[in-house]
Design a protein around this motif. Structure first.
Motif, PDB file in Angstrom:
ATOM      1  N   ASP A 112       0.831  -1.206   0.000  1.00  0.00           N
ATOM      2  CA  ASP A 112       0.000   0.000   0.000  1.00  0.00           C
ATOM      3  C   ASP A 112       0.866   1.258   0.000  1.00  0.00           C
ATOM      4  N   THR A 113       2.177   1.089  -0.123  1.00  0.00           N
ATOM      5  CA  THR A 113       3.088   2.218  -0.273  1.00  0.00           C
ATOM      6  C   THR A 113       2.759   2.922  -1.584  1.00  0.00           C
ATOM      7  N   SER A 114       2.586   4.240  -1.545  1.00  0.00           N
ATOM      8  CA  SER A 114       2.225   4.976  -2.756  1.00  0.00           C
ATOM      9  C   SER A 114       3.291   4.838  -3.833  1.00  0.00           C
ATOM     10  N   ILE A 115       2.860   4.435  -5.016  1.00  0.00           N
ATOM     11  CA  ILE A 115       3.727   4.379  -6.189  1.00  0.00           C
ATOM     12  C   ILE A 115       3.003   5.132  -7.295  1.00  0.00           C
ATOM     13  N   ASN A 116       3.512   6.307  -7.598  1.00  0.00           N
ATOM     14  CA  ASN A 116       2.933   7.166  -8.621  1.00  0.00           C
ATOM     15  C   ASN A 116       3.844   7.194  -9.830  1.00  0.00           C
ATOM     16  N   PRO A 117       3.299   7.628 -10.994  1.00  0.00           N
ATOM     17  CA  PRO A 117       4.195   7.783 -12.141  1.00  0.00           C
ATOM     18  C   PRO A 117       5.386   8.648 -11.735  1.00  0.00           C
ATOM     19  N   GLY A 118       6.576   8.179 -12.039  1.00  0.00           N
ATOM     20  CA  GLY A 118       7.800   8.863 -11.617  1.00  0.00           C
ATOM     21  C   GLY A 118       8.477   8.138 -10.469  1.00  0.00           C
ATOM     22  N   ASN A 119       7.700   7.461  -9.610  1.00  0.00           N
ATOM     23  CA  ASN A 119       8.293   6.655  -8.539  1.00  0.00           C
ATOM     24  C   ASN A 119       8.823   5.335  -9.083  1.00  0.00           C
ATOM     25  N   SER A 120       8.227   4.842 -10.169  1.00  0.00           N
ATOM     26  CA  SER A 120       8.664   3.552 -10.692  1.00  0.00           C
ATOM     27  C   SER A 120      10.139   3.643 -11.058  1.00  0.00           C
ATOM     28  N   GLY A 121      10.837   2.567 -10.801  1.00  0.00           N
ATOM     29  CA  GLY A 121      12.264   2.536 -11.058  1.00  0.00           C
ATOM     30  C   GLY A 121      13.094   2.991  -9.873  1.00  0.00           C
ATOM     31  N   GLY A 122      12.432   3.427  -8.821  1.00  0.00           N
ATOM     32  CA  GLY A 122      13.137   3.843  -7.621  1.00  0.00           C
ATOM     33  C   GLY A 122      13.541   2.640  -6.790  1.00  0.00           C
ATOM     34  N   CYS A 123      13.403   2.756  -5.498  1.00  0.00           N
ATOM     35  CA  CYS A 123      13.851   1.705  -4.592  1.00  0.00           C
ATOM     36  C   CYS A 123      12.806   1.471  -3.509  1.00  0.00           C
ATOM     37  N   MET A 124      12.495   0.217  -3.234  1.00  0.00           N
ATOM     38  CA  MET A 124      11.682  -0.147  -2.078  1.00  0.00           C
ATOM     39  C   MET A 124      12.606  -0.867  -1.106  1.00  0.00           C
ATOM     40  N   PHE A 125      12.535  -0.458   0.162  1.00  0.00           N
ATOM     41  CA  PHE A 125      13.477  -1.024   1.118  1.00  0.00           C
ATOM     42  C   PHE A 125      12.821  -1.252   2.473  1.00  0.00           C
ATOM     43  N   THR A 126      13.430  -2.168   3.230  1.00  0.00           N
ATOM     44  CA  THR A 126      12.972  -2.460   4.586  1.00  0.00           C
ATOM     45  C   THR A 126      13.422  -1.330   5.497  1.00  0.00           C
ATOM     46  N   LEU A 127      12.846  -1.280   6.683  1.00  0.00           N
ATOM     47  CA  LEU A 127      13.245  -0.249   7.633  1.00  0.00           C
ATOM     48  C   LEU A 127      14.656  -0.465   8.162  1.00  0.00           C
ATOM     49  N   SER A 128      15.207  -1.657   7.940  1.00  0.00           N
ATOM     50  CA  SER A 128      16.607  -1.898   8.309  1.00  0.00           C
ATOM     51  C   SER A 128      17.560  -1.515   7.173  1.00  0.00           C
ATOM     52  N   GLY A 129      17.015  -1.029   6.052  1.00  0.00           N
ATOM     53  CA  GLY A 129      17.851  -0.506   4.980  1.00  0.00           C
ATOM     54  C   GLY A 129      18.201  -1.460   3.864  1.00  0.00           C
ATOM     55  N   LYS A 130      17.562  -2.626   3.783  1.00  0.00           N
ATOM     56  CA  LYS A 130      17.833  -3.559   2.689  1.00  0.00           C
ATOM     57  C   LYS A 130      16.874  -3.291   1.532  1.00  0.00           C
ATOM     58  N   MET A 131      17.419  -3.191   0.325  1.00  0.00           N
ATOM     59  CA  MET A 131      16.584  -3.030  -0.859  1.00  0.00           C
ATOM     60  C   MET A 131      15.887  -4.353  -1.137  1.00  0.00           C
ATOM     61  N   ILE A 132      14.550  -4.313  -1.253  1.00  0.00           N
ATOM     62  CA  ILE A 132      13.794  -5.560  -1.468  1.00  0.00           C
ATOM     63  C   ILE A 132      12.972  -5.526  -2.754  1.00  0.00           C
ATOM     64  N   GLY A 133      13.045  -4.423  -3.486  1.00  0.00           N
ATOM     65  CA  GLY A 133      12.309  -4.376  -4.738  1.00  0.00           C
ATOM     66  C   GLY A 133      12.428  -3.033  -5.428  1.00  0.00           C
ATOM     67  N   ILE A 134      11.876  -2.997  -6.644  1.00  0.00           N
ATOM     68  CA  ILE A 134      11.810  -1.767  -7.419  1.00  0.00           C
ATOM     69  C   ILE A 134      10.345  -1.442  -7.658  1.00  0.00           C
ATOM     70  N   PRO A 135       9.873  -0.297  -7.152  1.00  0.00           N
ATOM     71  CA  PRO A 135       8.495   0.108  -7.415  1.00  0.00           C
ATOM     72  C   PRO A 135       8.214   0.099  -8.908  1.00  0.00           C
ATOM     73  N   SER A 136       7.066  -0.452  -9.272  1.00  0.00           N
ATOM     74  CA  SER A 136       6.773  -0.626 -10.689  1.00  0.00           C
ATOM     75  C   SER A 136       5.499   0.073 -11.133  1.00  0.00           C
ATOM     76  N   ALA A 137       4.388  -0.143 -10.406  1.00  0.00           N
ATOM     77  CA  ALA A 137       3.106   0.391 -10.889  1.00  0.00           C
ATOM     78  C   ALA A 137       2.056   0.344  -9.798  1.00  0.00           C
ATOM     79  N   GLY A 138       1.021   1.114 -10.015  1.00  0.00           N
ATOM     80  CA  GLY A 138      -0.184   1.038  -9.196  1.00  0.00           C
ATOM     81  C   GLY A 138      -1.302   0.470 -10.057  1.00  0.00           C
ATOM     82  N   ILE A 139      -2.191  -0.272  -9.437  1.00  0.00           N
ATOM     83  CA  ILE A 139      -3.334  -0.824 -10.174  1.00  0.00           C
ATOM     84  C   ILE A 139      -4.505   0.126 -10.002  1.00  0.00           C
ATOM     85  N   THR A 140      -4.968   0.674 -11.102  1.00  0.00           N
ATOM     86  CA  THR A 140      -6.101   1.609 -11.068  1.00  0.00           C
ATOM     87  C   THR A 140      -7.066   1.257 -12.203  1.00  0.00           C
TER      88      THR A 140
END
Length: 129
Positions: free
Chosen positions: A74-102
């Motif tokens: 449910d983390t907001s991913i808007n156009p422009g956020n895709s390709g960024g970084c999704m990470f845990t609160l301990s600082g590990k990268m766990i994914g790349i934001p891609s899209a929202g379903i609308t």
């Protein structure tokens, strides 16, 4: 390298500089439904000038959508956020934001997708030697 099916691309940068910041890459085993995560990116791309923004949310599910595996959040991913970084609160990268379903004519909210880090790592391994 690029993979249009996964919406991933990588460029090679040549520099004599060696002090670039780094981030630890996690694995999918570092992620559990209900975990708090953050995403960083530039919502609106160049339409919204200014610094990168950080948004927070939780891992909602692991989902296959349109034949591809994703982390649902449910983390907001808007156009422009895709390709960024999704990470845990301990600082590990766990994914790349891609899209929202609308979907049209549906009342969906906060269904956003990130490419899991294991898929990203496999992509990187193809091109980094």
């Amino acid at each position: 390298g690029s993979d249009t099916n996964q919406d991933l691309a990588m460029i090679k940068m040549t520099s004599t500089r060696t002090d670039f910041p780094t981030m630890d890459l996690g694995t999918i085993s570092d992620v559990r439904v209900g975990d708090n995560v953050m995403a960083v990116g530039f919502p609106g791309g160049t339409s919204l000038p200014g610094p990168a923004t950080f948004t927070s949310g939780v891992i909602s599910a692991f989902r296959t959508y349109n034949g591809r595996n994703y982390i649902q959040t449910d983390t907001s991913i808007n156009p422009g956020n895709s390709g960024g970084c999704m990470f845990t609160l301990s600082g590990k990268m766990i994914g790349i934001p891609s899209a929202g379903i609308t979907p049209s004519n549906e009342d969906f909210e906060n269904i956003n997708l990130a490419i899991p880090i294991d898929q990203v790592s496999a992509f990187i391994d193809q091109y980094v030697k």
